[in-house]
Design an enzyme around this catalytic site. Structure first.
Site, short mmCIF file in Angstrom:
data_model
loop_
_atom_site.label_atom_id
_atom_site.label_comp_id
_atom_site.label_asym_id
_atom_site.label_seq_id
_atom_site.Cartn_x
_atom_site.Cartn_y
_atom_site.Cartn_z
CE1 TYR A 10 -3.75 2.42 0.69
CE2 TYR A 10 -2.24 3.43 2.24
CZ TYR A 10 -3.40 3.48 1.50
OH TYR A 10 -4.20 4.59 1.57
CD1 TRP B 98 -1.53 7.53 -0.48
CD2 TRP B 98 -1.65 9.42 -1.69
NE1 TRP B 98 -2.80 8.05 -0.34
CE2 TRP B 98 -2.89 9.21 -1.06
CE3 TRP B 98 -1.48 10.55 -2.49
CZ2 TRP B 98 -3.98 10.08 -1.23
CZ3 TRP B 98 -2.54 11.41 -2.64
CH2 TRP B 98 -3.78 11.17 -2.02
N1 LIG Z 1 -2.03 7.74 12.87
C1 LIG Z 1 -2.44 7.86 11.62
N2 LIG Z 1 -1.85 7.11 10.67
C2 LIG Z 1 -2.24 7.23 9.39
C3 LIG Z 1 -3.27 8.13 9.03
C4 LIG Z 1 -3.88 8.90 10.04
O1 LIG Z 1 -4.80 9.69 9.80
N3 LIG Z 1 -3.42 8.76 11.33
N4 LIG Z 1 -3.63 8.26 7.71
C5 LIG Z 1 -3.43 7.09 6.87
C6 LIG Z 1 -3.65 7.39 5.46
S1 LIG Z 1 -5.14 8.12 5.09
C7 LIG Z 1 -2.77 7.06 4.48
S2 LIG Z 1 -3.24 7.27 2.86
C8 LIG Z 1 -1.46 6.47 4.79
C9 LIG Z 1 -0.35 6.96 3.84
O2 LIG Z 1 0.72 6.10 3.88
P1 LIG Z 1 1.76 5.99 2.65
O3 LIG Z 1 1.07 6.21 1.37
O4 LIG Z 1 2.50 4.71 2.82
O5 LIG Z 1 2.73 7.21 2.96
P2 LIG Z 1 3.76 8.00 2.02
O6 LIG Z 1 4.63 8.75 2.96
O7 LIG Z 1 3.03 8.79 1.01
O8 LIG Z 1 4.60 6.84 1.37
C10 LIG Z 1 4.88 6.76 0.02
C11 LIG Z 1 6.30 6.22 -0.15
O9 LIG Z 1 6.52 5.92 -1.53
C12 LIG Z 1 7.80 6.41 -1.91
N5 LIG Z 1 7.73 6.69 -3.37
C13 LIG Z 1 7.31 7.81 -3.97
N6 LIG Z 1 7.33 7.66 -5.31
C14 LIG Z 1 7.78 6.41 -5.57
C15 LIG Z 1 8.02 5.67 -6.76
O10 LIG Z 1 7.81 6.15 -7.87
N7 LIG Z 1 8.47 4.39 -6.61
C16 LIG Z 1 8.72 3.83 -5.40
N8 LIG Z 1 9.17 2.58 -5.37
N9 LIG Z 1 8.51 4.53 -4.25
C17 LIG Z 1 8.04 5.78 -4.33
C18 LIG Z 1 8.02 7.63 -1.07
O11 LIG Z 1 9.40 7.92 -0.97
C19 LIG Z 1 7.38 7.21 0.25
O12 LIG Z 1 8.29 6.60 1.10
O13 LIG Z 1 -1.12 6.78 6.14
C20 LIG Z 1 -2.11 6.34 7.06
N10 LIG Z 1 -1.63 6.47 8.42
N1 LIG Z 2 -1.19 18.32 3.29
C1 LIG Z 2 -1.67 17.07 3.23
N2 LIG Z 2 -2.90 16.84 2.73
C2 LIG Z 2 -3.39 15.58 2.71
C3 LIG Z 2 -2.63 14.47 3.14
C4 LIG Z 2 -1.33 14.74 3.67
O1 LIG Z 2 -0.61 13.82 4.10
N3 LIG Z 2 -0.89 16.04 3.70
N4 LIG Z 2 -3.14 13.19 3.05
C5 LIG Z 2 -4.25 12.96 2.14
C6 LIG Z 2 -4.92 11.69 2.41
S1 LIG Z 2 -4.16 10.25 1.95
C7 LIG Z 2 -6.16 11.62 2.96
S2 LIG Z 2 -6.87 10.09 3.23
C8 LIG Z 2 -6.90 12.83 3.35
C9 LIG Z 2 -7.50 12.62 4.74
O2 LIG Z 2 -8.41 13.58 5.03
P1 LIG Z 2 -9.06 13.61 6.50
O3 LIG Z 2 -9.19 12.24 7.02
O4 LIG Z 2 -10.28 14.40 6.43
O5 LIG Z 2 -7.90 14.39 7.27
P2 LIG Z 2 -7.41 14.59 8.76
O6 LIG Z 2 -6.47 15.73 8.66
O7 LIG Z 2 -6.91 13.33 9.34
O8 LIG Z 2 -8.69 14.99 9.59
C10 LIG Z 2 -9.59 16.01 9.17
C11 LIG Z 2 -10.12 16.76 10.35
O9 LIG Z 2 -10.93 15.92 11.16
C12 LIG Z 2 -10.75 16.29 12.52
N5 LIG Z 2 -11.13 15.19 13.40
C13 LIG Z 2 -10.37 14.14 13.80
N6 LIG Z 2 -11.06 13.33 14.61
C14 LIG Z 2 -12.31 13.86 14.73
C15 LIG Z 2 -13.52 13.50 15.44
O10 LIG Z 2 -13.61 12.47 16.11
N7 LIG Z 2 -14.60 14.32 15.28
C16 LIG Z 2 -14.57 15.43 14.53
N8 LIG Z 2 -15.67 16.15 14.42
N9 LIG Z 2 -13.44 15.82 13.88
C17 LIG Z 2 -12.34 15.05 13.96
C18 LIG Z 2 -9.28 16.62 12.58
O11 LIG Z 2 -8.99 17.45 13.64
C19 LIG Z 2 -9.01 17.27 11.25
O12 LIG Z 2 -9.08 18.66 11.32
O13 LIG Z 2 -6.04 13.96 3.39
C20 LIG Z 2 -5.27 14.09 2.20
N10 LIG Z 2 -4.64 15.39 2.21
MO LIG Z 3 -5.21 8.49 2.80
#
Ligand SMILES: Nc1nc2c(c(=O)[nH]1)N[C@H]1C(S)=C(S)[C@@H](COP(=O)(O)OP(=O)(O)OC[C@H]3O[C@@H](n4cnc5c(=O)[nH]c(N)nc54)[C@H](O)[C@@H]3O)O[C@H]1N2
Ligand SMILES: Nc1nc2c(c(=O)[nH]1)N[C@H]1C(S)=C(S)[C@@H](COP(=O)(O)OP(=O)(O)OC[C@H]3O[C@@H](n4cnc5c(=O)[nH]c(N)nc54)[C@H](O)[C@@H]3O)O[C@H]1N2
Ligand SMILES: [Mo]
Length: 763
Positions: free
Chosen positions: A107, A109
């Site tokens: 998994y 991005w």
């Molecule tokens: N506590 C907590 N944990 C969370 C979340 C949260 O809200 N709270 N959010 C979750 C969510 S929504 C998500 S989507 C995940 C994200 O988790 P990931 O998608 O695993 O996070 P990234 O840091 O985007 O990792 C992408 C990696 O791919 C590498 N990469 C970039 N381009 C390439 C390429 O072309 N080839 C290869 N081989 N590698 C490449 C980058 O260097 C990087 O290390 O995290 C989750 N974890």
């Molecule tokens: N800059 C930046 N943008 C991103 C990403 C990133 O890594 N960096 N990741 C992307 C990815 S993969 C995803 S999945 C999306 C995720 O998008 P979201 O899941 O919507 O993002 P979060 O920032 O985790 O949380 C959004 C808001 O929800 C609030 N929140 C948390 N828990 C609760 C709760 O129990 N109740 C209420 N009412 N509010 C709560 C948090 O304080 C935060 O302000 O964002 C994307 N956008």
């Molecule tokens: Mo995500």
């Protein structure tokens, strides 16, 4: 003009006497600063430059000293040798244990760009070798991706159907956002932003007099340029508040029975729960108040407004990344159905306006090019966030979406384009599980915590070193992403790395179909050109496209209204649910008989939150939201991300009352802890979070110190629970996490997240 495209947007490439420089895309009204620093020396210093093998693995073979992963030197080898080692080991594992012993779920991005999409590349490659154990769903939307197809439609369909900002500005009167509409998150879109539109969208609404309410434990996530009513809610209490709003609408007799009967099924069963006929508990504001900590009169006043106005109810994705995360989403749909405005301009529900730039876009829904992945010879899979469970419990059963499955016995983990030691919860537990496989292969650009914990690391180019077609559905911009710099060190793109390994395995022809990377791009472009032409969108030939650099699709914009056709005629435009209607009660889910996800939206107390017994020891609810200054862990070493740190550590935001109660001061290093782990962070004191809540964004590179047992950099996944949201989805529940914060005892260790691993010469 030359462009390079990334998830955080398009950048123009300027040639200067000092070399190439990235500039904001001038047609983007709100370009993100995240990507401007992609060429920074701080990032270059952390590149993986040559193939590298963990010393014990090289000397002792697969399975040697797995407890030393991440703690011993690497030996650099040639690409030929590395390709041979990877190929030989895949062959060993598939012969001895079958392809179901290979986890290629991988998994993450990775980079934007349609051809060099790492997930497509690795899946195509592993399919050519006989298959792999895959994953389902995402960390983003674990609970919602499983729930929504049962009750409305799949998340991918719904994300592309959101009512656009212009229509919201013209017709919406009241915008109620649970979890805000964070512009920080809308900096990105999976596949690449065209023009950033969320900030302008919100401002236009405010300019037209739309009233905004932010129901959230944090305040900074809804900026409209005008007034916003902030309702301070206890984290994870949203479903209780949504139920109480529904109760008030019902009590006033303002639920739209015509809509509920014409467009929904199961209202009567839910109504009996709402009033307490089934369980003896009426879901009144007085019932909800102690759960969500919002005063009954505030709930009543909001309900009254919602009944009187054209109302959009938006829910942030974070709310379903929590224990029983299905419930707030189901309840949002249920309440919107009761108000009867689904399918009307400016009314209904939104699932994550602001989560990415995409929601609310007026652009065309055309799909971009994608590399065919072939057929997977293995049917075993896991829900994505169950990786540690899988590694620790081979053969154990798990439930998912009504079925019962068993975990495979994994011998080889192959990762390209993701960072599990960023994204998974309870990373100490993942570290234990990580000892189980005999071989771990990682394709990486940078020495991330995951790369450091691999046996074989292959150096991969970044988008800045590659030619690609960049496009995300609804972003309205097709970009020819051009190389900005030559490949760093011996880095190859994922395609070439897989081609070389496939050649050793004897499946090169199946993998490449005789095409070079460039030939593939031309081919994928031509396939897309034909398919778009059938939709009335004519594209120039590939050479002209590359010459022009980008193609703007804004001429094909539409004023989209979510579910408008369905509302107008549910018989002619049925939903893809079993009934063809919105399922307020789902016979299918009820039939699964899952205790923590019954047949309609319900309040179930989270296992870990302010209301649970654990709150006595760990009284602070940790919000680990998405980081403002990077995309997850990507570019964390860049100057832009570092500028947001406190003495090199991630900032922990805490309310002044909580800081005073603990005698803590602004800027000092603090230890955040619970039974799962301890991590250091830099304290920031601010009223932007409510008392009892702390915020530590994700993505600071995981920096675990074995000597002290402490994470030194402020990665919240040292603390979060690896616990499924429910037996329905098995989704990630990072946002249900309690902690305590204290001044660390003794000297604090400096962060070492950005140290390179050690290297040893070949013996
Ligand atoms: N506590 C907590 N944990 C969370 C979340 C949260 O809200 N709270 N959010 C979750 C969510 S929504 C998500 S989507 C995940 C994200 O988790 P990931 O998608 O695993 O996070 P990234 O840091 O985007 O990792 C992408 C990696 O791919 C590498 N990469 C970039 N381009 C390439 C390429 O072309 N080839 C290869 N081989 N590698 C490449 C980058 O260097 C990087 O290390 O995290 C989750 N974890
Ligand atoms: N800059 C930046 N943008 C991103 C990403 C990133 O890594 N960096 N990741 C992307 C990815 S993969 C995803 S999945 C999306 C995720 O998008 P979201 O899941 O919507 O993002 P979060 O920032 O985790 O949380 C959004 C808001 O929800 C609030 N929140 C948390 N828990 C609760 C709760 O129990 N109740 C209420 N009412 N509010 C709560 C948090 O304080 C935060 O302000 O964002 C994307 N956008
Ligand atoms: Mo995500």
């Amino acid at each position: 003009m030359r462009y390079t495209a990334a998830h955080w947007g398009i950048y123009e490439v300027a040639e200067t006497p000092k070399g190439p420089r990235l500039q904001p895309f001038r047609e983007d009204p709100d370009a993100s600063p995240i990507g401007l620093h992609q060429l920074a020396p701080e990032l270059m210093a952390l590149r993986v430059k040559r193939p590298a093998i963990r010393r014990s693995w090289l000397e002792g073979g697969p399975g040697a000293a797995p407890e030393l992963r991440g703690r011993e030197p690497f030996v650099e080898v040639s690409w030929d040798e590395a390709a041979r080692l990877v190929a030989t080991d895949i062959d060993r594992v598939r012969k001895a244990h079958g392809n179901a012993a290979i986890f290629g779920g991988s998994y993450g991005w990775a980079s934007a760009g349609r051809f060099h999409h790492a997930q497509s590349q690795i899946h195509r490659f592993l399919n050519c070798t006989g298959g792999y154990v895959a994953h389902r769903d995402s960390y983003s939307l674990g609970a919602a991706r499983v729930l929504m197809p049962h009750i409305v439609a799949g998340m991918d369909t719904l994300m592309k159907d959101h009512t656009c900002w212009k229509v919201l500005a013209e017709h919406c009167e009241l915008f109620v956002a649970f979890g805000g509409v964070p512009a920080k998150n809308a900096q990105i879109a999976s596949g690449g932003v065209g023009r950033h539109q969320v900030r302008a969208g919100l401002r236009a609404m405010a300019g037209n007099g739309v009233e905004f309410v932010n129901v959230s434990p944090v305040s900074g996530n809804l900026e409209t340029g005008g007034p916003v009513q902030w309702i301070r809610i206890r984290p994870n209490g949203d479903t209780a508040m949504l139920l109480a709003l529904a109760y008030e609408v019902h009590r006033a007799g303002r639920h739209d029975l015509d809509f509920l009967q014409r467009c929904c099924v199961g209202w009567d069963k839910f109504e009996a729960y709402l009033t307490g006929a089934t369980d003896g508990i009426a879901k009144t504001p007085d019932w909800a108040a102690p759960l969500c900590q919002v005063a009954p009169e505030v709930i009543r006043a909001l309900a009254t407004k919602m009944m009187a106005k054209r109302t959009m109810i938006n829910i942030a994705w974070a709310l379903q990344r929590a224990d029983h995360g299905e419930q707030p989403f189901w309840m949002t749909v249920t309440l919107a159905a009761m108000l009867g405005q689904i399918g009307l301009p400016g009314g209904g529900f939104g699932l994550g306006y602001g989560a990415e730039n995409t929601m609310g876009s007026p652009h065309a829904r055309l799909s971009g090019p994608s590399l065919p992945q072939g057929r997977n010879g293995v049917s075993k899979f896991i829900p994505v966030a169950r990786i540690a469970d899988m590694l620790l419990n081979p053969g154990a059963p798990f439930r998912y979406n009504g079925g019962t499955y068993t975990y495979p016995d994994i011998r080889l983990v192959y990762w390209a384009g993701g960072n599990p030691f960023h994204h998974h919860q309870d990373l100490a537990r993942l570290d234990m599980a990580w000892r189980k496989p005999e071989t771990i292969v990682v394709h990486e650009q940078f020495w991330t915590p995951t790369a450091k914990r691999a046996d074989i690391v292959l150096p991969i180019t970044t988008a800045l070193e590659r030619e690609d077609i960049s496009y995300a559905t609804l972003e309205g911009m097709l970009v020819a992403s051009r190389p900005v710099i030559p490949p760093v060190g011996e880095a190859l793109d994922d395609y070439e790395a897989f081609r070389r390994i496939a050649a050793v395995l004897g499946c090169e022809e199946a993998f490449t179909e005789g095409r070079t990377g460039e030939a593939w791009q031309r081919h994928l472009y031509d396939v897309m050109r034909q398919s778009w032409s059938a939709h009335g969108v004519e594209l120039p030939d590939f050479a002209t496209f590359r010459d022009r650099g980008k193609i703007d699709l804004a001429a094909h914009d539409v004023d989209r209204v979510m579910l408008a056709e369905f509302r107008a005629d549910p018989q002619a435009h049925p939903l893809p649910t079993p009934s063809g209607k919105i399922e307020i009660f789902s016979e299918t889910i009820a039939g699964f008989d899952i205790p923590d996800c019954p047949g309609h939206a319900v309040w179930i107390e989270p296992r870990e939150w302010h209301g649970s017994a654990g709150a006595a020891r760990y009284p602070l609810h940790l919000i680990s939201d998405q980081p403002e200054r990077r995309l997850h862990s990507q570019l964390d070493p860049s100057p832009h991300s570092r500028a947001g740190k406190v003495d090199g550590r991630e900032p922990l935001i805490m309310h002044p009352f909580d800081a005073a109660a603990r005698g803590l001061c602004e800027g000092e290093p603090v230890e955040v802890y619970n039974d799962r782990g301890r991590c250091l962070a830099g304290l920031k004191i601010s009223g932007e979070v409510i008392p009892g809540v702390v915020r530590l964004s994700t993505g600071g590179w995981y920096d675990f110190d074995h000597a002290s047992g402490q994470e030194r950099h402020g990665n919240p996944n040292a603390l979060t629970a690896d616990r499924p949201a429910s037996g329905l989805s098995q989704g990630c529940s990072a946002h249900s996490c309690l902690v305590e914060v204290r001044r660390p005892e003794g000297p604090v260790c400096a962060p070492r997240a950005f140290d390179l691993p050690t290297f040893a010469p070949r013996l």
